[in-house]
Write a protein that holds these residues in place. Structure first.
Motif, short mmCIF file in Angstrom:
data_model
loop_
_atom_site.label_atom_id
_atom_site.label_comp_id
_atom_site.label_asym_id
_atom_site.label_seq_id
_atom_site.Cartn_x
_atom_site.Cartn_y
_atom_site.Cartn_z
N ASN A 111 -44.25 41.80 -20.80
CA ASN A 111 -43.28 41.87 -19.71
C ASN A 111 -41.93 42.30 -20.27
O ASN A 111 -41.58 42.01 -21.42
CB ASN A 111 -43.08 40.50 -19.02
N ILE A 112 -41.13 42.98 -19.38
CA ILE A 112 -39.73 43.27 -19.63
C ILE A 112 -38.98 42.83 -18.39
O ILE A 112 -39.34 43.20 -17.27
CB ILE A 112 -39.48 44.76 -19.91
N ALA A 113 -37.94 42.01 -18.58
CA ALA A 113 -37.21 41.49 -17.42
C ALA A 113 -35.73 41.37 -17.77
O ALA A 113 -35.36 41.13 -18.92
CB ALA A 113 -37.78 40.15 -16.97
N LEU A 114 -34.90 41.53 -16.72
CA LEU A 114 -33.46 41.38 -16.84
C LEU A 114 -33.02 40.30 -15.87
O LEU A 114 -33.36 40.34 -14.68
CB LEU A 114 -32.76 42.71 -16.52
N PHE A 115 -32.24 39.32 -16.39
CA PHE A 115 -31.76 38.21 -15.58
C PHE A 115 -30.24 38.15 -15.64
O PHE A 115 -29.62 38.53 -16.64
CB PHE A 115 -32.31 36.87 -16.09
N SER A 116 -29.68 37.67 -14.55
CA SER A 116 -28.24 37.40 -14.56
C SER A 116 -27.98 36.11 -15.31
O SER A 116 -28.91 35.37 -15.65
CB SER A 116 -27.72 37.29 -13.12
N LYS A 117 -26.74 35.79 -15.54
CA LYS A 117 -26.42 34.57 -16.30
C LYS A 117 -26.76 33.31 -15.50
O LYS A 117 -26.83 32.23 -16.06
CB LYS A 117 -24.94 34.57 -16.70
N GLU A 120 -31.02 34.67 -12.14
CA GLU A 120 -31.58 35.50 -11.07
C GLU A 120 -32.26 36.72 -11.69
O GLU A 120 -31.70 37.36 -12.57
CB GLU A 120 -30.47 35.93 -10.11
N LEU A 121 -33.48 37.00 -11.24
CA LEU A 121 -34.21 38.16 -11.74
C LEU A 121 -33.62 39.42 -11.14
O LEU A 121 -33.58 39.60 -9.91
CB LEU A 121 -35.69 38.05 -11.36
N LEU A 122 -33.16 40.34 -12.00
CA LEU A 122 -32.55 41.57 -11.55
C LEU A 122 -33.51 42.75 -11.62
O LEU A 122 -33.59 43.56 -10.71
CB LEU A 122 -31.29 41.87 -12.38
N GLU A 123 -34.27 42.83 -12.72
CA GLU A 123 -35.27 43.88 -12.88
C GLU A 123 -36.42 43.31 -13.70
O GLU A 123 -36.21 42.46 -14.58
CB GLU A 123 -34.71 45.11 -13.61
N SER A 124 -37.64 43.80 -13.43
CA SER A 124 -38.79 43.37 -14.25
C SER A 124 -39.91 44.38 -14.13
O SER A 124 -40.09 45.00 -13.08
CB SER A 124 -39.29 41.99 -13.79
N VAL A 125 -40.62 44.58 -15.22
CA VAL A 125 -41.83 45.40 -15.26
C VAL A 125 -42.82 44.69 -16.16
O VAL A 125 -42.43 44.14 -17.20
CB VAL A 125 -41.53 46.83 -15.79
N PRO A 126 -44.09 44.64 -15.82
CA PRO A 126 -44.67 45.04 -14.51
C PRO A 126 -44.60 43.90 -13.50
O PRO A 126 -45.04 44.08 -12.36
CB PRO A 126 -46.11 45.35 -14.88
N LYS A 184 -22.41 46.27 -12.40
CA LYS A 184 -22.85 46.41 -11.01
C LYS A 184 -21.65 46.77 -10.17
O LYS A 184 -20.76 45.95 -9.92
CB LYS A 184 -23.48 45.10 -10.53
N GLY A 185 -21.64 48.07 -9.83
CA GLY A 185 -20.49 48.57 -9.10
C GLY A 185 -19.29 48.61 -10.03
O GLY A 185 -19.32 49.19 -11.12
N SER A 186 -18.22 47.93 -9.63
CA SER A 186 -17.01 47.91 -10.44
C SER A 186 -16.87 46.64 -11.25
O SER A 186 -15.86 46.44 -11.92
CB SER A 186 -15.79 48.07 -9.51
N THR A 187 -17.91 45.77 -11.18
CA THR A 187 -17.81 44.49 -11.90
C THR A 187 -18.78 44.48 -13.09
O THR A 187 -19.83 45.13 -13.07
CB THR A 187 -18.16 43.32 -10.95
N THR A 188 -18.37 43.75 -14.08
CA THR A 188 -19.19 43.59 -15.30
C THR A 188 -19.42 42.10 -15.50
O THR A 188 -18.49 41.30 -15.41
CB THR A 188 -18.49 44.17 -16.53
N ASP A 189 -20.68 41.76 -15.82
CA ASP A 189 -21.03 40.36 -16.00
C ASP A 189 -22.03 40.24 -17.16
O ASP A 189 -22.49 41.23 -17.72
CB ASP A 189 -21.62 39.78 -14.71
N GLN A 190 -22.35 39.00 -17.47
CA GLN A 190 -23.28 38.74 -18.59
C GLN A 190 -24.67 38.45 -18.03
O GLN A 190 -24.82 37.81 -16.99
CB GLN A 190 -22.80 37.55 -19.43
N GLY A 191 -25.68 38.92 -18.77
CA GLY A 191 -27.06 38.66 -18.39
C GLY A 191 -27.93 38.45 -19.63
O GLY A 191 -27.45 38.46 -20.77
N VAL A 192 -29.22 38.31 -19.37
CA VAL A 192 -30.18 38.08 -20.46
C VAL A 192 -31.33 39.06 -20.30
O VAL A 192 -31.92 39.15 -19.21
CB VAL A 192 -30.71 36.64 -20.44
#
Length: 596
Positions: A111-117, A120-126, A184-192
């Motif tokens: 799996n590959i996944a991107l989460f917010s701090k 929250e799941l932002l992107e994942s494959v598969p 995301k847009g004009s904001t920058t935040d931390q994720g995992v």
């Protein structure tokens, strides 16, 4: 009876058999020890070779695992720097990039996944979505990534149950997580960013590793947790074990440990950036040399050496024992009374010398016996004039009577002993007219006298002669002990019933030479003892030494001085003790003074 028993024993174990057996056993023992040593050395060399090969194998595995993990780390960098960093999450391009990179690495990635701090799941494959009720923020890999944002973090193997899998199957994975920057847009935040590494791909890489000699390989994580072990499932089920207590002490290099009673060689190598450690385990046991060729060769070598050993030992024992057996035949003939036998003088130098000595002895015995039988009542030669004035003729006549009686009764061996003792007695008595002889000769003289008297008196008494080694070459007055011993025999031992005892001792003390003559005979009063030194004591039987205690005392004082001489201690029915005091002077020194 004793002779027959001795011959029986020698027949059961001859000298040839004894030498043969001893040589063979000694050589076999040496062969066995050498064989064990060679076997141990060969086994040790093979063990060392396997350990060296295991070190090479461990280095290769380390490179392979490091390369495998760096590939995953490069994938993480590609996801972050190539697809995620400075990219707008809302554009939808991140998902396609994730899918492309997953497709290129799906054999190794689950799996590959991107989460917010906030988890929250932002992107994942598969995977499509997180399972309901699962709090991502409480996952260890998630918290570790946010706590140490600058590092990549590898988790221990676990079943990934985070995502909702419609197939109902959950795979064993190792999670690689890192903190990332999300735009995301004009904001920058931390994720995992999470990459689930398929555990099967790592297991497949390590399962084919053979450390040799029953060894194996396992992998530890940064927290000393098991990442991989060939018996992972058995260990989890409690059916197998590993030396968990030693995990914290493992450092790169080699060490030795004992686990479950077995010694093991441990090799440790760290895997690059991850902090994982590869642990190679090799049992410390000899490599069995059990292939057929090795066994056949060992049997052949042992059989060949054993055959050569038997031949060599047979030859050596024959060369040694045959001359001894021939000499034994000659000695047996002498024992039977054949003094004209030709004594064997072959073999080695020692046996030749022994044969010549025995031959000379036989000729001397024959000559002495002929002289005694033919001239036993003739006058002594001029060399015996002095001796005749000092020795009681009764002693000589009785001794000769004993010898004649022994010869007539065919007790030749006993006659030979008496004749030999008598000959030595007269030889020392003469001493070429010298008045001083070595202590060794004086003791030998009285020993021969006592042996003859002991046979004459039918073993009514026993005797002992003891002398310290450093006294034997000192000077002694000739015929000093024999008259004193003669008094002890005639006045003390003649009436004993086999429990008589005469003890003679010589020692050195404070620069002087001392003798004592002790008997357990009838003894005497103090007045009688003092009278022996002033007047010769009369003998009731008319027998005496002819020299007397007073004579000996005066001769000592005349030759050595007034400070030396005799002292007597005696009690009626308690025995008598005579002390003789002489200066401790080497016989050679007196001899040099007399010849100077």
């Amino acid at each position: 009876m004793a002779k027959s028993e001795g011959r029986g024993m020698s027949g059961r174990a001859s000298i040839r058999t004894t030498i043969y057996v001893y040589f063979t056993v000694s050589a076999l023992a040496a062969m066995i020890l050498i064989g064990i040593s060679l076997y141990g050395r060969m086994s040790g060399q093979m063990t060392a070779t396997i350990q060296e090969e295991n070190q090479v194998m461990l280095s290769q595995v380390n490179r392979s695992v490091d390369s495998y993990l760096r590939t995953i780390m490069k994938l993480s960098d590609s996801l972050y720097y190539g697809a995620l960093k400075n990219a707008d999450l809302s554009s939808g391009q991140i998902g396609s990039n994730f899918q492309l990179l997953y497709d290129n690495n799906k054999d190794a990635v689950a799996n590959i996944a991107l989460f917010s701090k906030d988890g929250e799941l932002l992107e994942s494959v598969p995977a499509a979505r997180v399972k309901p009720g699962v709090l991502v923020r409480e996952e260890g890999w998630f918290q570790t990534a946010l706590e140490k944002t600058e590092n990549l973090h590898f988790s221990s193997p676990h079943v990934q149950q985070l995502f909702d899998n419609h197939e109902g199957q959950y795979r064993w994975v190792i999670s690689l997580s890192r903190a990332v920057e999300i735009t995301k847009g004009s904001t920058t935040d931390q994720g995992v960013l999470l990459i689930d590494i398929s555990y099967g791909s790592l297991q497949q890489l390590l399962d084919n590793i053979n450390m040799g000699n029953g060894g194996y390989l396992y992998v530890l994580g940064t927290e000393n947790e098991l990442i991989y072990h060939p018996q992972m499932q058995l260990i989890d089920a409690g059916l197998a074990g590993e030396n968990f207590e030693a995990f914290p002490s493992y450092r790169d290099g080699n060490c030795r440990e004992v686990f479950q009673g077995e010694k093991r060689d441990i090799s440790v190598k760290s895997v690059g950036y991850t902090g994982w450690r590869l642990i190679g385990v090799t049992p410390e046991k000899g490599i069995p040399l059990n292939n057929l060729k090795t066994r056949l060769f060992a049997v052949f070598i042992v059989a060949f050496f054993l055959f050569m050993l038997l031949l060599i030992n047979g030859y050596i024992s024959t060369r040694i024992t045959v001359p001894i057996q021939e000499l034994e035949k000659s000695v047996n003939a002498l024992e039977e009374g054949d003094l004209d036998v030709e004594v064997y003088t072959g073999g080695s130098y020692e046996i030749q010398h022994l044969g010549r000595s025995i031959g000379d002895m036989a000729r001397r015995i024959k000559s002495l016996m002929a002289d005694i039988v033919a001239e036993h009542e003739s006058k002594r030669k001029s060399e015996f004039d002095t001796l005749q004035s000092q020795i009681n003729p009764h002693f000589l006549y009785n001794t000769l009577d004993i010898i004649v009686w022994m010869i007539e009764n065919e007790q030749k061996n006993e006659a030979v002993r008496v004749v030999t003792a008598l000959a030595r007695f007269f030889r020392i008595s003469l001493s070429r007219g010298k008045s001083i002889i070595p202590v060794r000769d004086e003791l030998e003289h009285v020993r021969n006298y006592l042996m003859i008297q002991q046979m004459r008196f039918k073993n009514k008494f026993t005797y002992s002669i003891e002398a310290e080694q450093d006294t034997l070459l000192l000077a002694s007055l000739k015929l000093m002990l024999q008259p004193l011993v003669e008094n002890a025999v005639y006045h003390g031992m003649e009436f004993m019933d086999g429990d008589g005892r005469i003890e003679i001792r010589a020692w050195r003390q404070d620069g002087d030479l001392w003798f004592t003559i002790r008997d357990n005979g009838l003894g005497m009063t103090k007045e009688q003892a003092e009278g022996l030194l002033s007047n010769p004591a009369p003998s009731p039987s008319g027998r005496g030494s002819g020299i007397g205690v007073k004579n000996v005392n005066e001769r000592i004082r005349l030759y050595f001085g007034e400070n030396y001489g005799l002292s007597i201690e005696s009690e009626p029915d308690e025995g008598t003790l005579i002390r003789i005091h002489l200066p401790a002077v080497l016989y050679e020194e007196i001899l040099e003074r007399e010849t100077a």
